[in-house]
Enzyme design. Structure first.
Site, PDB file in Angstrom:
ATOM      1  N   CYS A   2      -3.204  24.474 -26.158  1.00  0.00           N
ATOM      2  CA  CYS A   2      -2.545  23.701 -27.190  1.00  0.00           C
ATOM      3  C   CYS A   2      -1.198  23.125 -26.717  1.00  0.00           C
ATOM      4  O   CYS A   2      -0.629  23.582 -25.742  1.00  0.00           O
ATOM      5  CB  CYS A   2      -2.288  24.605 -28.373  1.00  0.00           C
ATOM      6  SG  CYS A   2      -3.698  25.612 -28.792  1.00  0.00           S
ATOM      7  N   ARG A  27      -4.171  18.846 -23.245  1.00  0.00           N
ATOM      8  CA  ARG A  27      -4.100  20.312 -23.252  1.00  0.00           C
ATOM      9  C   ARG A  27      -4.972  20.926 -24.336  1.00  0.00           C
ATOM     10  O   ARG A  27      -5.219  22.133 -24.334  1.00  0.00           O
ATOM     11  CB  ARG A  27      -2.653  20.749 -23.460  1.00  0.00           C
ATOM     12  CG  ARG A  27      -1.733  20.245 -22.386  1.00  0.00           C
ATOM     13  CD  ARG A  27      -0.317  20.632 -22.709  1.00  0.00           C
ATOM     14  NE  ARG A  27      -0.202  22.070 -22.777  1.00  0.00           N
ATOM     15  CZ  ARG A  27       0.071  22.841 -21.744  1.00  0.00           C
ATOM     16  NH1 ARG A  27       0.262  22.311 -20.563  1.00  0.00           N
ATOM     17  NH2 ARG A  27       0.150  24.137 -21.884  1.00  0.00           N
ATOM     18  N   TRP A  74      -6.434  23.556 -29.363  1.00  0.00           N
ATOM     19  CA  TRP A  74      -7.734  23.838 -28.764  1.00  0.00           C
ATOM     20  C   TRP A  74      -8.120  25.192 -29.351  1.00  0.00           C
ATOM     21  O   TRP A  74      -7.508  26.208 -29.041  1.00  0.00           O
ATOM     22  CB  TRP A  74      -7.592  23.911 -27.252  1.00  0.00           C
ATOM     23  CG  TRP A  74      -8.853  23.957 -26.469  1.00  0.00           C
ATOM     24  CD1 TRP A  74      -9.629  22.897 -26.104  1.00  0.00           C
ATOM     25  CD2 TRP A  74      -9.470  25.120 -25.884  1.00  0.00           C
ATOM     26  NE1 TRP A  74     -10.689  23.323 -25.347  1.00  0.00           N
ATOM     27  CE2 TRP A  74     -10.620  24.674 -25.200  1.00  0.00           C
ATOM     28  CE3 TRP A  74      -9.172  26.491 -25.892  1.00  0.00           C
ATOM     29  CZ2 TRP A  74     -11.472  25.539 -24.517  1.00  0.00           C
ATOM     30  CZ3 TRP A  74     -10.014  27.347 -25.211  1.00  0.00           C
ATOM     31  CH2 TRP A  74     -11.147  26.868 -24.536  1.00  0.00           C
ATOM     32  N   ASN A 100       1.551  28.374 -29.387  1.00  0.00           N
ATOM     33  CA  ASN A 100       0.567  28.435 -28.292  1.00  0.00           C
ATOM     34  C   ASN A 100       0.487  29.881 -27.845  1.00  0.00           C
ATOM     35  O   ASN A 100       1.508  30.575 -27.833  1.00  0.00           O
ATOM     36  CB  ASN A 100       1.043  27.624 -27.076  1.00  0.00           C
ATOM     37  CG  ASN A 100       0.992  26.139 -27.312  1.00  0.00           C
ATOM     38  OD1 ASN A 100       0.467  25.683 -28.320  1.00  0.00           O
ATOM     39  ND2 ASN A 100       1.552  25.394 -26.373  1.00  0.00           N
ATOM     40  N   GLY A 101      -0.691  30.308 -27.419  1.00  0.00           N
ATOM     41  CA  GLY A 101      -0.833  31.693 -26.960  1.00  0.00           C
ATOM     42  C   GLY A 101      -1.706  32.469 -27.919  1.00  0.00           C
ATOM     43  O   GLY A 101      -2.375  31.884 -28.783  1.00  0.00           O
ATOM     44  N   GLU A 481     -18.482  21.835  -6.562  1.00  0.00           N
ATOM     45  CA  GLU A 481     -17.424  21.034  -7.179  1.00  0.00           C
ATOM     46  C   GLU A 481     -18.003  19.710  -7.697  1.00  0.00           C
ATOM     47  O   GLU A 481     -17.630  19.242  -8.769  1.00  0.00           O
ATOM     48  CB  GLU A 481     -16.289  20.818  -6.172  1.00  0.00           C
ATOM     49  CG  GLU A 481     -15.255  19.782  -6.548  1.00  0.00           C
ATOM     50  CD  GLU A 481     -14.636  19.959  -7.935  1.00  0.00           C
ATOM     51  OE1 GLU A 481     -14.649  21.063  -8.496  1.00  0.00           O
ATOM     52  OE2 GLU A 481     -14.148  18.940  -8.464  1.00  0.00           O
ATOM     53  N   LYS A 485     -17.767  18.589 -11.593  1.00  0.00           N
ATOM     54  CA  LYS A 485     -17.155  17.341 -12.043  1.00  0.00           C
ATOM     55  C   LYS A 485     -18.154  16.554 -12.887  1.00  0.00           C
ATOM     56  O   LYS A 485     -17.825  16.017 -13.922  1.00  0.00           O
ATOM     57  CB  LYS A 485     -16.744  16.544 -10.806  1.00  0.00           C
ATOM     58  CG  LYS A 485     -15.679  15.557 -11.021  1.00  0.00           C
ATOM     59  CD  LYS A 485     -14.339  16.007 -10.526  1.00  0.00           C
ATOM     60  CE  LYS A 485     -13.845  17.238 -11.233  1.00  0.00           C
ATOM     61  NZ  LYS A 485     -12.843  17.951 -10.582  1.00  0.00           N
ATOM     62  N   GLU A 488     -18.690  18.211 -16.297  1.00  0.00           N
ATOM     63  CA  GLU A 488     -17.487  18.137 -17.144  1.00  0.00           C
ATOM     64  C   GLU A 488     -17.376  16.790 -17.841  1.00  0.00           C
ATOM     65  O   GLU A 488     -17.073  16.729 -19.029  1.00  0.00           O
ATOM     66  CB  GLU A 488     -16.217  18.319 -16.287  1.00  0.00           C
ATOM     67  CG  GLU A 488     -15.829  19.747 -16.023  1.00  0.00           C
ATOM     68  CD  GLU A 488     -14.515  19.862 -15.252  1.00  0.00           C
ATOM     69  OE1 GLU A 488     -13.676  20.659 -15.660  1.00  0.00           O
ATOM     70  OE2 GLU A 488     -14.321  19.155 -14.235  1.00  0.00           O
ATOM     71  N   HIS A 504     -36.685  28.555  -2.789  1.00  0.00           N
ATOM     72  CA  HIS A 504     -36.829  29.890  -3.381  1.00  0.00           C
ATOM     73  C   HIS A 504     -36.719  29.856  -4.900  1.00  0.00           C
ATOM     74  O   HIS A 504     -36.394  30.862  -5.519  1.00  0.00           O
ATOM     75  CB  HIS A 504     -35.783  30.842  -2.789  1.00  0.00           C
ATOM     76  CG  HIS A 504     -35.924  31.027  -1.311  1.00  0.00           C
ATOM     77  ND1 HIS A 504     -37.052  31.531  -0.724  1.00  0.00           N
ATOM     78  CD2 HIS A 504     -35.077  30.724  -0.289  1.00  0.00           C
ATOM     79  CE1 HIS A 504     -36.894  31.564   0.586  1.00  0.00           C
ATOM     80  NE2 HIS A 504     -35.709  31.070   0.874  1.00  0.00           N
ATOM     81  N   LYS A 604      -7.097  21.079 -20.441  1.00  0.00           N
ATOM     82  CA  LYS A 604      -6.529  20.993 -19.092  1.00  0.00           C
ATOM     83  C   LYS A 604      -6.088  22.349 -18.570  1.00  0.00           C
ATOM     84  O   LYS A 604      -6.283  22.658 -17.403  1.00  0.00           O
ATOM     85  CB  LYS A 604      -5.351  20.021 -19.104  1.00  0.00           C
ATOM     86  CG  LYS A 604      -4.714  19.784 -17.739  1.00  0.00           C
ATOM     87  CD  LYS A 604      -5.653  19.047 -16.821  1.00  0.00           C
ATOM     88  CE  LYS A 604      -5.087  18.796 -15.452  1.00  0.00           C
ATOM     89  NZ  LYS A 604      -6.188  18.545 -14.498  1.00  0.00           N
TER      90      LYS A 604
HETATM   91  C1  G6P Z   1      -9.784  24.585 -16.898  1.00  0.00           C
HETATM   92  C2  G6P Z   1     -10.117  23.134 -16.597  1.00  0.00           C
HETATM   93  C3  G6P Z   1     -10.718  23.031 -15.201  1.00  0.00           C
HETATM   94  C4  G6P Z   1      -9.757  23.654 -14.193  1.00  0.00           C
HETATM   95  C5  G6P Z   1      -9.472  25.113 -14.532  1.00  0.00           C
HETATM   96  C6  G6P Z   1      -8.414  25.732 -13.648  1.00  0.00           C
HETATM   97  O1  G6P Z   1     -10.955  25.319 -17.064  1.00  0.00           O
HETATM   98  O2  G6P Z   1     -11.013  22.612 -17.550  1.00  0.00           O
HETATM   99  O3  G6P Z   1     -10.936  21.669 -14.880  1.00  0.00           O
HETATM  100  O4  G6P Z   1     -10.304  23.552 -12.909  1.00  0.00           O
HETATM  101  O5  G6P Z   1      -8.984  25.177 -15.868  1.00  0.00           O
HETATM  102  O6  G6P Z   1      -7.166  25.143 -13.900  1.00  0.00           O
HETATM  103  P1  G6P Z   1      -5.902  25.377 -12.994  1.00  0.00           P
HETATM  104  O7  G6P Z   1      -4.781  24.712 -13.739  1.00  0.00           O
HETATM  105  O8  G6P Z   1      -5.695  26.857 -12.870  1.00  0.00           O
HETATM  106  O9  G6P Z   1      -6.162  24.744 -11.676  1.00  0.00           O
END
Ligand code: G6P
Length: 609
Positions: A2, A27, A74, A100-101, A481, A485, A488, A504, A604
């Site tokens: 948040c 966020r 969030w 937040n938290g 990765e 991506k 996501e 397998h 984020k």
């Molecule tokens: C969240 C985001 C991801 C990101 C992860 C780690 O889950 O949605 O895209 O890779 O956090 O974030 P950081 O800030 O620790 O790299």
């Protein structure tokens, strides 16, 4: 997670708060709300499930007040609906709180308040704070908030308004960032610099356990027991424009294109051409400490975990020290053995991801040494670590990480060089890698230039409901990765597999509707990889091969889309192979008209477990 904003000064608060919330939306973006105060007229609150622009549209015409707080959420406690949106009010409607938290003892406090006859209207943990502040009989707002926080266990960044004290905002921080922005006869507060830089670059970072009072004329900081702290403001050397998308249609595209310059910043001043090594002053480890490292363990979440896997392979290869990566979110729960001669490396863009932070705390609690590869300066993980490497990628706003991820890889390369060169890595190899890192920005530029060629490929992939991304050894984390991506930002099912494991199990799923994106670097496994591509092609699976110009795909190429990526040194190839996968995900999502910078259900930085 948040986002919090607050303003007190001579201007109308609501437009400024909305602007700030817009900048924090990445966020968390399932609900939003504002509270403003004007003397004599009390507190006004508008909040709803939805985006900041919906909040803006819903604000009543008369929403005046020169003091205010705002929040973008969030959901963690309770669904995203209007009632659970922040700010939360006490029973009298005098107190408004954004938070937040997580309040860990919220259930107990809710029960206690309910016993005392308080009607709790939301499902959130935050609401209890508003009631506790409202029910305190202390004389000042500072003392009321302090009394409330004494009852609270958990993490918070919070801001409180009280109709009885209409000239001020009281804020508190414990485990969730809060930054005060010092303006001219006005003060701002936000959970992220992004919301402040347009107004001021003179800021005060609150420490955990610290509170502050903001009025139009200044700020004061103090501990939760109200004893004063003397926290000075710093003027940051940052370009506010770096927080804007500018002419780009999205932050993700802007940040992908910024990768070459981001890498230049990561390596600047850190390469030693003469000795073929790197200088990482922030590690705080001399040659003897580095030689004493017997093992490396990388900890991160999401993309940071996948790049951590790439980094661990790089370290093992270059420094010949056993290295592996583990999801930080799992690490702490298996009672890990912390070894004194293992170097733990926490990797995180935001420096806030709570799973990674808790893993660092677990390592350090058991006496291990943990360093950080972190982008956000002064963030919780950076502060918790024994030392580390700041990535200097610049602000990253899109939820899907691109430039930060690339600089993480470069951070690992710098670390691997240093670990390698105090061991058996030759000076010639060191110099070769130093030169490779210097060439990397130009090679990234070349990889990004594949964009036009990739757009039609991405649009074809976007049609599939389900895809595989496959690679082997150094190509496998690249595939992971790439799949991350893709899922996501497109919401398509994208699964990564080792190419060698296809037969397998997953081969059962391959048919003409299930495309595979295969990573085939020019290495000793290339022929074997091509063999596996034949197995896919024989089942009529559409194939996109991300490879190097020197790789012979044989006759499988007739039915395959080939994407040739520029070569650097073999050790640095993985990050270049990642770039077309970013572009594929981006253009597939764009074709599907997804909200690329703010994918559904994600945020984020995830500051809850
Ligand atoms: C969240 C985001 C991801 C990101 C992860 C780690 O889950 O949605 O895209 O890779 O956090 O974030 P950081 O800030 O620790 O790299």
């Amino acid at each position: 997670m948040c986002g919090i904003v607050g303003y007190v000064g001579g201007q109308q608060a609501a437009p400024l708060l909305l602007e700030g919330l817009g900048r924090l939306e990445h966020r968390g973006y399932d609900s939003a709300g504002l509270a403003v105060l004007s003397s004599g007229k009390g507190l006004k609150v508008t909040k709803l499930a939805g985006r900041v622009r919906a909040l803006e549209a819903a604000l009543p015409k008369r929403f005046g007040g020169k003091v205010g707080i705002g929040h973008t959420r969030w959901a963690t406690h309770g669904p995203a609906n209007d009632v659970n949106a922040h700010p939360h009010l006490d029973a009298t409607g005098q107190v408004a709180v954004v938070h937040n938290g997580i309040i860990d003892n919220a259930a107990a406090l809710r029960a206690e308040l309910a016993d005392e006859g308080v009607e709790l209207v939301s499902d959130t943990d935050t609401e209890v704070v508003a009631h506790l502040v409202g029910r305190s009989d202390a004389d000042t707002l500072e003392a009321k908030v302090s009394a409330a926080l004494r009852r609270v266990e958990g993490t918070y960044g919070l801001a409180v308004l009280h109709a009885g004290f209409p000239d001020r905002i009281v804020v508190a921080r414990n485990g969730s960032p809060l930054i005060i922005g010092v303006g001219d006869k006005e003060m701002h507060v936000a959970s992220d610099l992004a919301a402040l830089v347009r107004y001021t670059t003179t800021v005060v970072h609150l420490a955990d356990g610290e509170m502050a009072t903001l009025t139009a004329t200044g700020y004061s900081t103090y501990r939760e027991d109200l004893s004063a702290t003397d926290r000075r403001a710093d003027t940051l050397d940052i370009d506010p424009a770096s927080y804007d998308a500018g002419e780009h249609e999205s932050f993700m595209r802007k940040e992908m294109l910024e990768q070459p310059e981001a890498v230049e910043r990561t390596i600047r001043g850190r390469l030693d051409e003469r000795f073929g090594t790197s200088h990482l002053g922030g590690l705080d480890m001399d040659a003897r400490d580095l030689r004493a490292v017997r093992r490396v363990k990388v900890l991160g979440c999401g993309s940071a975990y996948y790049v951590g896997q790439m980094g661990a392979q790089l370290i093992e290869e270059l420094a010949r020290v056993p290295a592996d990566a583990e999801a930080a979110s799992e690490f702490r729960y298996r009672n890990p053995i912390i070894e004194p001669d293992t170097l733990y490396v926490a990797v995180s863009q935001s420096g806030e991801t709570v799973d990674t932070l808790l893993a660092v705390q677990e390592v350090r609690r058991k006496g291990g040494r943990c360093i950080g590869l972190v982008n956000v300066v002064g963030s919780a993980i950076a502060r918790e670590c024994d030392g580390g490497v700041y990535l200097h990628a610049g602000p990253e706003v899109a939820v899907a990480s691109t430039k930060a991820l690339t600089t993480m890889y470069v951070g690992f390369a710098l670390l691997a060089l240093q670990l390698g060169r105090v061991r058996d890595m030759s000076i010639a190899d060191g110099k070769r890698l130093v030169a490779g890192l210097q060439r990397l920005p130009a090679d990234l530029e070349e990889a990004l230039a594949l964009e036009d060629e990739l757009v039609p490929v991405a649009e074809r992939l976007a049609r599939a409901e389900s895809l595989f991304f496959v690679g082997r050894v150094c190509g496998f984390p690249v595939a992971r990765e790439g799949a991350q991506k893709f899922k996501e930002v497109t919401y398509r099912h994208a699964e990564a597999y080792q190419t060698s494991e296809l037969k397998h199990g997953p081969l059962a799923l391959i048919d003409k509707t299930v495309p595979t994106v295969a990573i085939v670097p020019e290495d000793e496994l290339a022929d074997r990889n091509v063999g596996a591509l034949h197995e896919i092609a024989a089942r009529k699976g559409p194939l996109v091969v991300v490879t190097h110009p020197g790789v012979d795909l044989g006759d499988v190429a007739d039915r395959t889309i080939r994407i040739d990526v520029p070569r650097n040194e073999p050790e640095l190839d993985p990050i270049l192979l990642t770039v077309p996968l970013q572009l594929l995900a981006y253009h597939a999502a764009r074709h599907l008209e997804r909200d690329i910078d703010k994918p559904r259900n994600l945020a984020k930085s995830v500051t809850v477990e």
